[in-house]
Design an enzyme around this catalytic site. Sequence first.
Site, PDB file in Angstrom:
ATOM      1  N   GLY A 236       0.608  -1.193   0.056  1.00 26.02           N
ATOM      2  CA  GLY A 236      -0.181   0.326  -0.038  1.00 26.02           C
ATOM      3  C   GLY A 236       0.667   1.199  -0.016  1.00 26.02           C
ATOM      4  O   GLY A 236       0.231   2.255   0.251  1.00 26.02           O
ATOM      5  N   GLU A 272       5.156  -6.065   1.577  1.00 24.68           N
ATOM      6  CA  GLU A 272       4.747  -6.567   0.465  1.00 24.68           C
ATOM      7  C   GLU A 272       3.964  -5.676  -0.500  1.00 24.68           C
ATOM      8  O   GLU A 272       2.984  -5.891  -0.728  1.00 24.68           O
ATOM      9  CB  GLU A 272       3.856  -7.958   0.663  1.00 24.68           C
ATOM     10  CG  GLU A 272       2.714  -7.621   1.562  1.00 24.68           C
ATOM     11  CD  GLU A 272       1.774  -8.846   2.097  1.00 24.68           C
ATOM     12  OE1 GLU A 272       2.272 -10.164   1.732  1.00 24.68           O
ATOM     13  OE2 GLU A 272       0.605  -8.610   2.421  1.00 24.68           O
ATOM     14  N   GLY A 274       3.088  -3.876  -3.789  1.00 24.25           N
ATOM     15  CA  GLY A 274       3.057  -4.220  -5.307  1.00 24.25           C
ATOM     16  C   GLY A 274       3.337  -2.985  -6.064  1.00 24.25           C
ATOM     17  O   GLY A 274       4.052  -2.923  -6.859  1.00 24.25           O
ATOM     18  N   ARG A 275       2.112  -2.240  -6.198  1.00 23.07           N
ATOM     19  CA  ARG A 275       2.174  -1.104  -6.997  1.00 23.07           C
ATOM     20  C   ARG A 275       3.416   0.062  -7.181  1.00 23.07           C
ATOM     21  O   ARG A 275       3.866   0.388  -7.973  1.00 23.07           O
ATOM     22  CB  ARG A 275       0.839   0.070  -6.496  1.00 23.07           C
ATOM     23  CG  ARG A 275       0.653   1.082  -7.500  1.00 23.07           C
ATOM     24  CD  ARG A 275      -0.498   2.100  -6.904  1.00 23.07           C
ATOM     25  NE  ARG A 275      -1.698   1.259  -6.450  1.00 23.07           N
ATOM     26  CZ  ARG A 275      -2.737   1.202  -7.061  1.00 23.07           C
ATOM     27  NH1 ARG A 275      -2.503   1.814  -8.560  1.00 23.07           N
ATOM     28  NH2 ARG A 275      -3.797   0.595  -6.776  1.00 23.07           N
ATOM     29  N   CYS A 350     -17.640   2.725 -26.319  1.00 18.78           N
ATOM     30  CA  CYS A 350     -19.088   3.453 -26.457  1.00 18.78           C
ATOM     31  C   CYS A 350     -19.538   3.659 -25.160  1.00 18.78           C
ATOM     32  O   CYS A 350     -20.656   3.432 -24.805  1.00 18.78           O
ATOM     33  CB  CYS A 350     -20.020   2.713 -27.368  1.00 18.78           C
ATOM     34  SG  CYS A 350     -19.241   2.421 -28.753  1.00 18.78           S
ATOM     35  N   TYR A 379      -1.711  -2.740 -11.732  1.00 20.24           N
ATOM     36  CA  TYR A 379      -3.036  -2.874 -11.834  1.00 20.24           C
ATOM     37  C   TYR A 379      -3.389  -1.901 -13.212  1.00 20.24           C
ATOM     38  O   TYR A 379      -4.287  -0.908 -13.101  1.00 20.24           O
ATOM     39  CB  TYR A 379      -3.590  -1.781 -10.618  1.00 20.24           C
ATOM     40  CG  TYR A 379      -3.050  -2.514  -9.348  1.00 20.24           C
ATOM     41  CD1 TYR A 379      -3.663  -3.765  -8.691  1.00 20.24           C
ATOM     42  CD2 TYR A 379      -2.099  -2.104  -8.566  1.00 20.24           C
ATOM     43  CE1 TYR A 379      -3.218  -4.310  -7.565  1.00 20.24           C
ATOM     44  CE2 TYR A 379      -1.504  -2.350  -7.560  1.00 20.24           C
ATOM     45  CZ  TYR A 379      -2.213  -3.652  -6.960  1.00 20.24           C
ATOM     46  OH  TYR A 379      -1.688  -4.187  -5.654  1.00 20.24           O
TER      47      TYR A 379
HETATM   48  C1  PLP Z   1      -3.029  -6.035  -2.733  1.00 19.21           C
HETATM   49  C2  PLP Z   1      -2.133  -6.333  -1.533  1.00 19.21           C
HETATM   50  C3  PLP Z   1      -0.825  -6.037  -1.463  1.00 19.21           C
HETATM   51  C4  PLP Z   1      -0.084  -4.813  -2.435  1.00 19.21           C
HETATM   52  O1  PLP Z   1      -0.774  -3.664  -2.481  1.00 19.21           O
HETATM   53  P1  PLP Z   1      -0.211  -2.381  -3.276  1.00 19.21           P
HETATM   54  O2  PLP Z   1      -1.238  -1.244  -2.926  1.00 19.21           O
HETATM   55  O3  PLP Z   1      -0.231  -2.893  -4.492  1.00 19.21           O
HETATM   56  O4  PLP Z   1       1.311  -2.275  -2.572  1.00 19.21           O
HETATM   57  C5  PLP Z   1      -0.167  -6.494  -0.375  1.00 19.21           C
HETATM   58  N1  PLP Z   1      -0.619  -7.216   0.357  1.00 19.21           N
HETATM   59  C6  PLP Z   1      -1.887  -7.707   0.304  1.00 19.21           C
HETATM   60  C7  PLP Z   1      -2.772  -8.544   1.391  1.00 19.21           C
HETATM   61  C8  PLP Z   1      -2.816  -7.178  -0.708  1.00 19.21           C
HETATM   62  O5  PLP Z   1      -4.016  -7.555  -0.934  1.00 19.21           O
END
Ligand code: PLP
Length: 401
Positions: A236, A272, A274-275, A350, A379
Amino acid sequence: MTAPTASVRDRVRSLPSESLPAYVYDLAALRGHAASVRSALPRSIELYYAAKANPEPEILCALAPYVDGYDVSSGGELAHVRKAVPGRPLAFGGPGKTPAEIDTALDLGVERFHVESLYELRMLAQLASRRSRDTPLGVLLRFNLPLAEGSLEASALSMGGRPTPFGLDPAQADQAVRMLTDGTSARLELLGVHTHLASGLNAPQQLAAAESVVAWTVDLGARHGIRLREVNVGGGMTVDYAAPRTRFDWAAYGAGLGALAAAHPGLTLRIEPGRALSAYCGWYATEVLDVKPSHGEEFAVVRGGTHHLRTPATKGHDQPCTVLPVHAWPHPWPRSEARREQVTVAGQLCTPKDVLARGVPAAGLRAGDRVVFALAGAYAWNISHHDFLMHPRPGFHFLDA
Ligand SMILES: *Cc1c(COP(=O)(O)O)cnc(C)c1O
């Protein structure tokens, strides 16, 4: 605006119109970014990549030297990531795991389970008890913790401290710990606590969340007279689409996590994201098909749209973009051209929701010019509704120079 890297720009310019739109990933830029994130974190802090942000095998492999493992959220991701980066530690999370998915995870030897409910814990204990394993299966209990920090209210995608389908309610913590320590789930080993409380937090907010999760975990362990060895404080970390050059302050976060870890010897801290790892390495490149006025504004319609890059529609932002003017024009008819200073860039669908960016400064923009959207590495393609209207799929290019 975030200008594409030189290699991305060259590739976009070299593609024929019919090969657009295209996703272009700069793997060298991804490696550079991941290396800088890794080096901002003390060695003791474990870094997992949340595969759901972008599970392309090339991305997973490029990240491999910089991450300690991968967070997967379904049986599909599990099998996919195991194959793409064999032998790397996996943590299996996500609500609503099916018995078949858990069995697959046990077959594939997943290192850690992030358990989301008491029901799931019972199911996992049963399914694991049928297996012969030398070592017990590592379990982290995911909790939806009430963080009265105030800081979390600023976050768009908060999933902690309010009713959500994610994790265990903290009121169930004692029961969950007892189920794992009373000898009835011998094949499971309680390693610690997992949380992922919100998306879009800056470094001070993330640190405040991590500190309170660690304090809560230490308290939980003390209540039961056990030592919880791991805390995963989730992902996050914010990506600011409105200010794409502003980056999450990894140095401050790393220093704060280092201090937190030092204050709790024997506790492994894990994150952990991601983004914030993969967003910056991806670009969605396309071509202007038409430019036209509409009720006092101007629209540029591009090949493709939000069925390929859904991010701006789901998050409600303007996707940062750069225009690459194209001088050659192969057709006998004249090009349509912008008369105003700013255009709205829309796709081919559309629906009025198919808008990629508003207020794009693009005086003189013409049909045939190219537009490259930045921050399209997370994403983006994988959350989009590809088949709506049956337009062709984009090309995929992984640049590795
Ligand atoms: C989606 C998710 C992440 C990654 O979140 P980001 O906003 O992409 O960093 C990490 N842990 C869990 C459990 C998630 O569901």
